[in-house]
Write a protein that holds these residues in place. Structure first.
Motif, PDB file in Angstrom:
ATOM      1  N   VAL A  12       0.861  -1.184   0.000  1.00  0.00           N
ATOM      2  CA  VAL A  12       0.000   0.000   0.000  1.00  0.00           C
ATOM      3  C   VAL A  12       0.899   1.236   0.000  1.00  0.00           C
ATOM      4  N   LEU A  13       0.661   2.095  -0.964  1.00  0.00           N
ATOM      5  CA  LEU A  13       1.468   3.305  -1.139  1.00  0.00           C
ATOM      6  C   LEU A  13       0.642   4.501  -0.666  1.00  0.00           C
ATOM      7  N   THR A  14       1.096   5.143   0.407  1.00  0.00           N
ATOM      8  CA  THR A  14       0.366   6.311   0.895  1.00  0.00           C
ATOM      9  C   THR A  14       1.304   7.516   0.904  1.00  0.00           C
ATOM     10  N   GLY A  15       0.746   8.647   1.206  1.00  0.00           N
ATOM     11  CA  GLY A  15       1.545   9.872   1.259  1.00  0.00           C
ATOM     12  C   GLY A  15       0.630  11.043   1.007  1.00  0.00           C
ATOM     13  N   PHE A  16       0.971  12.155   1.648  1.00  0.00           N
ATOM     14  CA  PHE A  16       0.088  13.300   1.526  1.00  0.00           C
ATOM     15  C   PHE A  16       0.179  13.881   0.115  1.00  0.00           C
ATOM     16  N   LEU A  17      -0.755  14.776  -0.190  1.00  0.00           N
ATOM     17  CA  LEU A  17      -0.828  15.364  -1.523  1.00  0.00           C
ATOM     18  C   LEU A  17       0.528  15.921  -1.935  1.00  0.00           C
ATOM     19  N   GLY A  18       0.999  15.520  -3.090  1.00  0.00           N
ATOM     20  CA  GLY A  18       2.249  16.056  -3.616  1.00  0.00           C
ATOM     21  C   GLY A  18       3.505  15.402  -3.058  1.00  0.00           C
ATOM     22  N   ALA A  19       3.355  14.337  -2.314  1.00  0.00           N
ATOM     23  CA  ALA A  19       4.535  13.715  -1.697  1.00  0.00           C
ATOM     24  C   ALA A  19       5.351  12.908  -2.706  1.00  0.00           C
ATOM     25  N   GLY A  20       4.735  12.521  -3.824  1.00  0.00           N
ATOM     26  CA  GLY A  20       5.486  11.804  -4.854  1.00  0.00           C
ATOM     27  C   GLY A  20       5.089  10.353  -5.027  1.00  0.00           C
ATOM     28  N   LYS A  21       3.864  10.012  -4.655  1.00  0.00           N
ATOM     29  CA  LYS A  21       3.415   8.611  -4.746  1.00  0.00           C
ATOM     30  C   LYS A  21       3.452   8.102  -6.184  1.00  0.00           C
ATOM     31  N   THR A  22       2.910   8.907  -7.101  1.00  0.00           N
ATOM     32  CA  THR A  22       2.837   8.456  -8.487  1.00  0.00           C
ATOM     33  C   THR A  22       4.224   8.360  -9.108  1.00  0.00           C
ATOM     34  N   THR A  23       5.122   9.270  -8.722  1.00  0.00           N
ATOM     35  CA  THR A  23       6.507   9.200  -9.221  1.00  0.00           C
ATOM     36  C   THR A  23       7.150   7.904  -8.767  1.00  0.00           C
ATOM     37  N   LEU A  24       6.953   7.563  -7.506  1.00  0.00           N
ATOM     38  CA  LEU A  24       7.519   6.310  -7.000  1.00  0.00           C
ATOM     39  C   LEU A  24       6.871   5.110  -7.693  1.00  0.00           C
ATOM     40  N   LEU A  25       5.571   5.179  -7.884  1.00  0.00           N
ATOM     41  CA  LEU A  25       4.879   4.062  -8.539  1.00  0.00           C
ATOM     42  C   LEU A  25       5.427   3.872  -9.954  1.00  0.00           C
ATOM     43  N   ASN A  26       5.611   4.965 -10.671  1.00  0.00           N
ATOM     44  CA  ASN A  26       6.172   4.851 -12.021  1.00  0.00           C
ATOM     45  C   ASN A  26       7.576   4.260 -11.994  1.00  0.00           C
ATOM     46  N   ARG A  27       8.355   4.609 -10.984  1.00  0.00           N
ATOM     47  CA  ARG A  27       9.689   4.008 -10.851  1.00  0.00           C
ATOM     48  C   ARG A  27       9.573   2.507 -10.625  1.00  0.00           C
ATOM     49  N   ILE A  28       8.662   2.128  -9.764  1.00  0.00           N
ATOM     50  CA  ILE A  28       8.487   0.697  -9.470  1.00  0.00           C
ATOM     51  C   ILE A  28       8.090  -0.050 -10.740  1.00  0.00           C
ATOM     52  N   LEU A  29       7.222   0.566 -11.534  1.00  0.00           N
ATOM     53  CA  LEU A  29       6.720  -0.120 -12.725  1.00  0.00           C
ATOM     54  C   LEU A  29       7.757  -0.185 -13.845  1.00  0.00           C
ATOM     55  N   THR A  30       8.700   0.749 -13.846  1.00  0.00           N
ATOM     56  CA  THR A  30       9.677   0.764 -14.947  1.00  0.00           C
ATOM     57  C   THR A  30      10.978   0.038 -14.593  1.00  0.00           C
ATOM     58  N   GLU A  31      11.217  -0.210 -13.316  1.00  0.00           N
ATOM     59  CA  GLU A  31      12.459  -0.903 -12.927  1.00  0.00           C
ATOM     60  C   GLU A  31      12.400  -2.353 -13.393  1.00  0.00           C
ATOM     61  N   ASN A  32      13.577  -2.873 -13.677  1.00  0.00           N
ATOM     62  CA  ASN A  32      13.654  -4.249 -14.174  1.00  0.00           C
ATOM     63  C   ASN A  32      13.798  -5.212 -13.001  1.00  0.00           C
ATOM     64  N   HIS A  33      12.690  -5.471 -12.325  1.00  0.00           N
ATOM     65  CA  HIS A  33      12.742  -6.366 -11.173  1.00  0.00           C
ATOM     66  C   HIS A  33      12.111  -7.712 -11.471  1.00  0.00           C
ATOM     67  N   GLY A  34      11.565  -7.859 -12.701  1.00  0.00           N
ATOM     68  CA  GLY A  34      11.054  -9.156 -13.120  1.00  0.00           C
ATOM     69  C   GLY A  34       9.718  -9.541 -12.526  1.00  0.00           C
ATOM     70  N   GLN A  35       9.063  -8.612 -11.853  1.00  0.00           N
ATOM     71  CA  GLN A  35       7.767  -8.965 -11.258  1.00  0.00           C
ATOM     72  C   GLN A  35       6.648  -8.255 -12.015  1.00  0.00           C
ATOM     73  N   ARG A  36       5.558  -8.978 -12.201  1.00  0.00           N
ATOM     74  CA  ARG A  36       4.392  -8.374 -12.848  1.00  0.00           C
ATOM     75  C   ARG A  36       3.501  -7.791 -11.749  1.00  0.00           C
ATOM     76  N   ILE A  37       3.199  -6.518 -11.911  1.00  0.00           N
ATOM     77  CA  ILE A  37       2.502  -5.816 -10.831  1.00  0.00           C
ATOM     78  C   ILE A  37       1.120  -5.367 -11.302  1.00  0.00           C
ATOM     79  N   ALA A  38       0.118  -5.725 -10.529  1.00  0.00           N
ATOM     80  CA  ALA A  38      -1.215  -5.166 -10.756  1.00  0.00           C
ATOM     81  C   ALA A  38      -1.343  -3.927  -9.873  1.00  0.00           C
ATOM     82  N   VAL A  39      -1.846  -2.851 -10.457  1.00  0.00           N
ATOM     83  CA  VAL A  39      -1.936  -1.581  -9.735  1.00  0.00           C
ATOM     84  C   VAL A  39      -3.398  -1.223  -9.505  1.00  0.00           C
ATOM     85  N   ILE A  40      -3.703  -0.922  -8.269  1.00  0.00           N
ATOM     86  CA  ILE A  40      -5.027  -0.376  -7.951  1.00  0.00           C
ATOM     87  C   ILE A  40      -4.790   1.064  -7.540  1.00  0.00           C
ATOM     88  N   GLU A  41      -5.367   1.996  -8.286  1.00  0.00           N
ATOM     89  CA  GLU A  41      -5.103   3.398  -7.948  1.00  0.00           C
ATOM     90  C   GLU A  41      -6.398   4.151  -7.720  1.00  0.00           C
TER      91      GLU A  41
END
Lengths: 455, 100
Positions: A12-41
């Motif tokens: 679960v990714l939380t954080g106040f408005l403007g804290a950078g949640k979506t930026t972190l999520l995009n990093r997680i999705l673009t990194e080559n970690h070999g895991q398929r991630i389902a995102v609920i936003e």
């Protein structure tokens, strides 16, 4: 009791408005970690990468018991998780991105409230992003911001490029005061929300043994000072220089290090200095000559500009300097007789026994005496009934009389889960229990816990 | 010993509770004609309302693109049977309690 094998891990990714949640999520999705991630936003249309499984949700709060926060879950998550499981072969883990104003309690409780949910999903952790620049304003003004910090297993200090090193230390101390258990990760100042993916995914935040592994200062005693540094000093007249800081004075102790190296020299130095900081001594005006001594010295730092204190060292050798506040807060510097800065060869920051103005905080209970399981269970049930709405998280190891297994317990508000981690074996048998919450009745918790000791 | 911790919980009792929960789900699905896409949450809660039994069961149905439905039955999970679940769902006000 639950087993985590074969469950879908959920972050679960939380954080106040403007804290950078979506930026972190995009990093997680673009990194080559070999895991398929389902995102609920819960916030729409911000994911900047092609993602096969992105599901938009609209927050649906479901109060199972009228108005009781402890029995409140997220209906939208229950729906989506149910439908996602029909596509189980298409993803390896789930990330839930909440809105900036979301209370993490109902999100976390969704994974505890029902046996079926507990059997299918494992809440891997709650990751909270903090905007280092605006953190102070946000936690002062918003209950949600405080709750997001209090519920977290990992706290990412983001936007670190927008604050000074001293400000960042202050933010980290305040975060730590609110949540003693979370692992704190600083993002790279050169790139927003840049943290190693393995620091936010697969963290086992709800696995206490791993939480302890990440947080070596867990349950560390509080000291009346924040820092200790060990210096190799030559004989002669040194100089201590301090800038303007948050207080009009500061206590410190400069004393010779013991000749024999201890296993944990900083801890030994801290234990020696502890009692000196209770001394009632006169403040030293700038210019007063200081000498190494096994006692407290208070430096008067009133007024503007730097303050200088000569320090006479008669015998060259190793010395500990223990300071009430972090050196950065007063831009503290020690200069040798030639005027060159001297840096510590070893240093350690300590959890200071400050009183904090935050209503959110952590309470640690610890004993090596075995607990009576019946007394403990009855006490905890009563305590959760009385304070459950104020208790955000609870984690602990339990040492019960007559039980050879290590019992680990965790909870969210009134909901708890416990499991065994195998025999104690050679490990020292000890109970460690931490509550994180709002305006907790500390004395009631301590008294009740003490009454749980076995006869 | 230790209700909250369930350290010495009888494995047979745990299995009975799991089976009972599954049965309540099945009875709910049969009564409401639910398909596989619905998620049914069955939760036993303590009820602190004066005059109510100490235990109540909340059943909630989450189906895609449909409003949530919920039903509250004032008894322990173990005391439920098919007729009671069916009657609760088919009652004019399936919330089942004046304090809901």
């Amino acid at each position: 009791m639950t087993d985590t094998n074969d469950k879908v891990p959920v972050t679960v990714l939380t954080g106040f408005l403007g804290a950078g949640k979506t930026t972190l999520l995009n990093r997680i999705l673009t990194e080559n970690h070999g895991q398929r991630i389902a995102v609920i936003e819960n916030e729409f249309g911000e994911i900047g990468v092609d993602q096969e499984l992105v599901i938009n949700a609209e927050e649906e709060i479901f109060e199972m018991n009228n108005g009781c926060i402890c029995c409140t879950v997220r209906g939208d998550l229950i729906r989506i998780l149910g439908s996602l499981m029909k596509r189980r072969d298409r993803f390896d883990r789930i990330v839930v991105e909440t809105t900036g104003m979301a209370n993490p309690g109902p999100v976390a409780q969704t994974f505890f409230v029902d046996d079926d949910m507990r059997e299918r999903f494992a809440l891997d952790g709650i990751v909270t992003l903090v905007d280092a620049r605006h953190f102070g304003q946000q936690v002062d003004a918003n209950e949600e911001a405080r709750e997001q910090v209090a519920f977290a297993d990992v706290i990412v200090l983001n936007k670190t490029d927008l604050v000074t090193a001293t400000e960042l230390e202050a933010v980290e101390r305040r975060v730590r005061a609110m949540n003693a258990l979370a692992r704190i990760v600083r993002s790279d100042p050169a790139a927003r929300a840049a943290v190693p993916v393995d620091s936010v995914l697969g963290i086992g935040g709800f696995d206490l043994s791993r939480a302890l592994e990440y947080k070596p200062t867990f349950l560390e005693p509080e000291y009346p000072f924040e820092w200790a540094g060990r210096f190799d000093l030559a004989a002669g007249r040194h100089e201590l220089v301090l800038g303007e800081g948050p207080d009009p004075d500061m206590g410190l102790a400069l004393f010779p290090a013991p000749p024999v190296e201890a296993e944990d020299p900083a801890r030994v130095a801290a234990e020696r200095a502890f009692k000196w900081f209770a001394e009632d001594v006169e403040a030293n005006a700038p210019g007063t000559l200081l000498r190494p001594a096994e006692s407290l010295a208070i430096l008067d730092l009133q007024g503007t500009g730097s303050k200088r204190f000569p320090v006479q060292v008669d015998a060259p050798g190793r010395y500990w300097l223990v300071t009430q506040h972090l050196p950065e807060e007063f831009a503290l510097a020690l200069h040798d007789p030639q005027g060159r800065p001297v840096r510590p060869g070893l240093e350690r920051a300590f959890a200071a026994g400050h009183t904090h103005d935050d209503e959110v905080g952590s309470i640690s209970l610890e004993t090596e005496e075995p607990l009576d399981p019946r007394r403990f269970s009855d006490w905890l049930s009563r305590e959760l009934q009385a304070q459950g709405a104020s208790i955000y998280r609870m984690k602990g190891f339990l040492n019960f009389k007559g039980v050879d297994q290590r019992v680990v317990i965790q909870g969210v508000h009134m909901l708890t889960d416990n499991t065994t981690l195998g025999p104690w074996g050679e490990k020292p048998r000890r109970t460690q229990l931490v509550f994180i919450g709002r305006n907790l009745d500390t004395q009631a918790l301590i008294d009740g816990f003490d009454a749980c000791l076995a006869d | 010993m230790a209700d909250l911790l369930r350290l010495d919980r009888d494995p047979a009792a745990a299995l009975r509770e799991t089976a009972q929960r599954a049965a309540v789900r099945d009875w709910t699905c049969a009564t409401l004609g639910l398909g596989e896409s619905a998620t049914v949450l069955v939760t036993e809660l303590s009820c602190a309302e004066p005059g109510c039994p100490p235990r109540e069961v909340v059943i909630a149905v989450f189906a895609p693109h449909a409003p949530r439905r919920q039903c509250r039955i004032h008894c322990a999970l173990a005391e439920l049977d098919e007729s009671r679940v069916r009657a609760a769902w088919l009652a004019p006000t399936p919330c089942g309690g004046s304090h809901d």
